[in-house]
Design a protein around this motif. Structure first.
Motif, mmCIF file in Angstrom:
data_model
loop_
_atom_site.group_PDB
_atom_site.id
_atom_site.type_symbol
_atom_site.label_atom_id
_atom_site.label_comp_id
_atom_site.label_asym_id
_atom_site.label_seq_id
_atom_site.Cartn_x
_atom_site.Cartn_y
_atom_site.Cartn_z
ATOM 1 N N PRO A 175 7.324 -5.647 14.457
ATOM 2 C CA PRO A 175 7.509 -5.711 12.997
ATOM 3 C C PRO A 175 7.556 -4.301 12.396
ATOM 4 O O PRO A 175 6.776 -3.430 12.774
ATOM 5 C CB PRO A 175 6.271 -6.456 12.500
ATOM 6 C CG PRO A 175 5.696 -7.125 13.703
ATOM 7 C CD PRO A 175 6.096 -6.303 14.890
ATOM 8 N N SER A 176 8.477 -4.087 11.475
ATOM 9 C CA SER A 176 8.579 -2.803 10.782
ATOM 10 C C SER A 176 7.608 -2.781 9.605
ATOM 11 O O SER A 176 7.326 -3.817 8.999
ATOM 12 C CB SER A 176 10.007 -2.578 10.278
ATOM 13 O OG SER A 176 10.888 -2.480 11.372
ATOM 14 N N THR A 177 7.104 -1.589 9.297
ATOM 15 C CA THR A 177 6.174 -1.422 8.181
ATOM 16 C C THR A 177 6.574 -0.223 7.330
ATOM 17 O O THR A 177 7.387 0.603 7.737
ATOM 18 C CB THR A 177 4.729 -1.205 8.678
ATOM 19 O OG1 THR A 177 4.695 -0.038 9.496
ATOM 20 C CG2 THR A 177 4.213 -2.407 9.463
ATOM 21 N N LYS A 178 5.986 -0.149 6.164
ATOM 22 C CA LYS A 178 6.113 1.021 5.294
ATOM 23 C C LYS A 178 4.724 1.311 4.752
ATOM 24 O O LYS A 178 3.802 0.492 4.875
ATOM 25 C CB LYS A 178 7.102 0.771 4.161
ATOM 26 C CG LYS A 178 6.645 -0.310 3.186
ATOM 27 C CD LYS A 178 7.638 -0.495 2.077
ATOM 28 C CE LYS A 178 7.117 -1.565 1.100
ATOM 29 N NZ LYS A 178 8.007 -1.739 -0.028
ATOM 30 N N ASN A 179 4.555 2.486 4.160
ATOM 31 C CA ASN A 179 3.272 2.841 3.582
ATOM 32 C C ASN A 179 3.022 2.036 2.319
ATOM 33 O O ASN A 179 3.883 1.954 1.449
ATOM 34 C CB ASN A 179 3.214 4.331 3.243
ATOM 35 C CG ASN A 179 3.180 5.200 4.478
ATOM 36 O OD1 ASN A 179 2.840 4.735 5.560
ATOM 37 N ND2 ASN A 179 3.535 6.459 4.324
ATOM 38 N N GLY A 180 1.820 1.477 2.229
ATOM 39 C CA GLY A 180 1.401 0.773 1.028
ATOM 40 C C GLY A 180 0.656 1.728 0.117
ATOM 41 O O GLY A 180 0.695 2.944 0.289
ATOM 42 N N PRO A 181 -0.082 1.177 -0.847
ATOM 43 C CA PRO A 181 -0.829 2.029 -1.764
ATOM 44 C C PRO A 181 -1.881 2.854 -1.023
ATOM 45 O O PRO A 181 -2.497 2.385 -0.073
ATOM 46 C CB PRO A 181 -1.501 1.046 -2.717
ATOM 47 C CG PRO A 181 -0.884 -0.287 -2.454
ATOM 48 C CD PRO A 181 -0.214 -0.230 -1.128
#
Length: 160
Positions: free
Chosen positions: A65-71
């Motif tokens: 699964p791909s992710t990105k930076n959250g808060p």
């Protein structure tokens, strides 16, 4: 292009600019990014990569699964304070196919994506040009060549 790197050791050396260079290896091969919502249809991926009249089938592409930076958050503003960020799923998937000997010149890739029942959801061919990766920056020397492809709405393009 996102460079995938594997740490070989924590030891390092000085590069041409006097900057510290870690002993980081660069896997040679092709990165794959499948963007949402198309990624929800995909359970497996294979690639055939051809150059110099020879083809190699990369069948062990593990999709994650791909992710990105959250808060993000910090405990304060001082140099000893701690900050953190949480990885947030994007709905996409990514993987990497190792291709030893991959040259830094155009190669032909045939990408096949399958659903959970084994049916083809994509079968496309394109030409990409692998480039040398610099895991520590250009002053520390070039690692092996890599290429990248992105699937958006059922169409494949070279990662720019």
């Amino acid at each position: 292009m996102v460079t995938t790197v594997t740490a070989l050791t924590a030891c390092g050396s000085l590069g041409r600019s006097g900057r510290e260079c870690t002993m980081v290896g660069t896997p040679v091969g092709v990165g794959l990014e499948i963007e949402p919502p198309f990624a929800a249809k995909v359970a497996s991926a294979t690639m055939k990569v051809c150059w110099d009249g020879t083809c190699r089938t990369l069948s062990s592409i593990h999709l994650s699964p791909s992710t990105k930076n959250g808060p993000g958050s910090c405990t304060g503003t001082g140099p000893d304070d701690v900050c953190g960020v949480t990885a947030v799923p994007t709905g996409g998937q990514h993987g990497f196919g190792a291709a030893p000997g991959l040259p830094k010149r155009p190669v032909e890739i045939t990408l096949v994506l399958r659903d959970a029942s084994g049916g083809r959801v994509l079968n496309q061919r394109l030409t990409v040009t692998p480039k040398g990766a610099f895991p520590n920056g250009p002053e520390c020397g070039e690692g092996g060549p890599q290429a990248g492809v992105v699937v958006t709405d059922g169409r494949v393009r070279e990662r720019g």
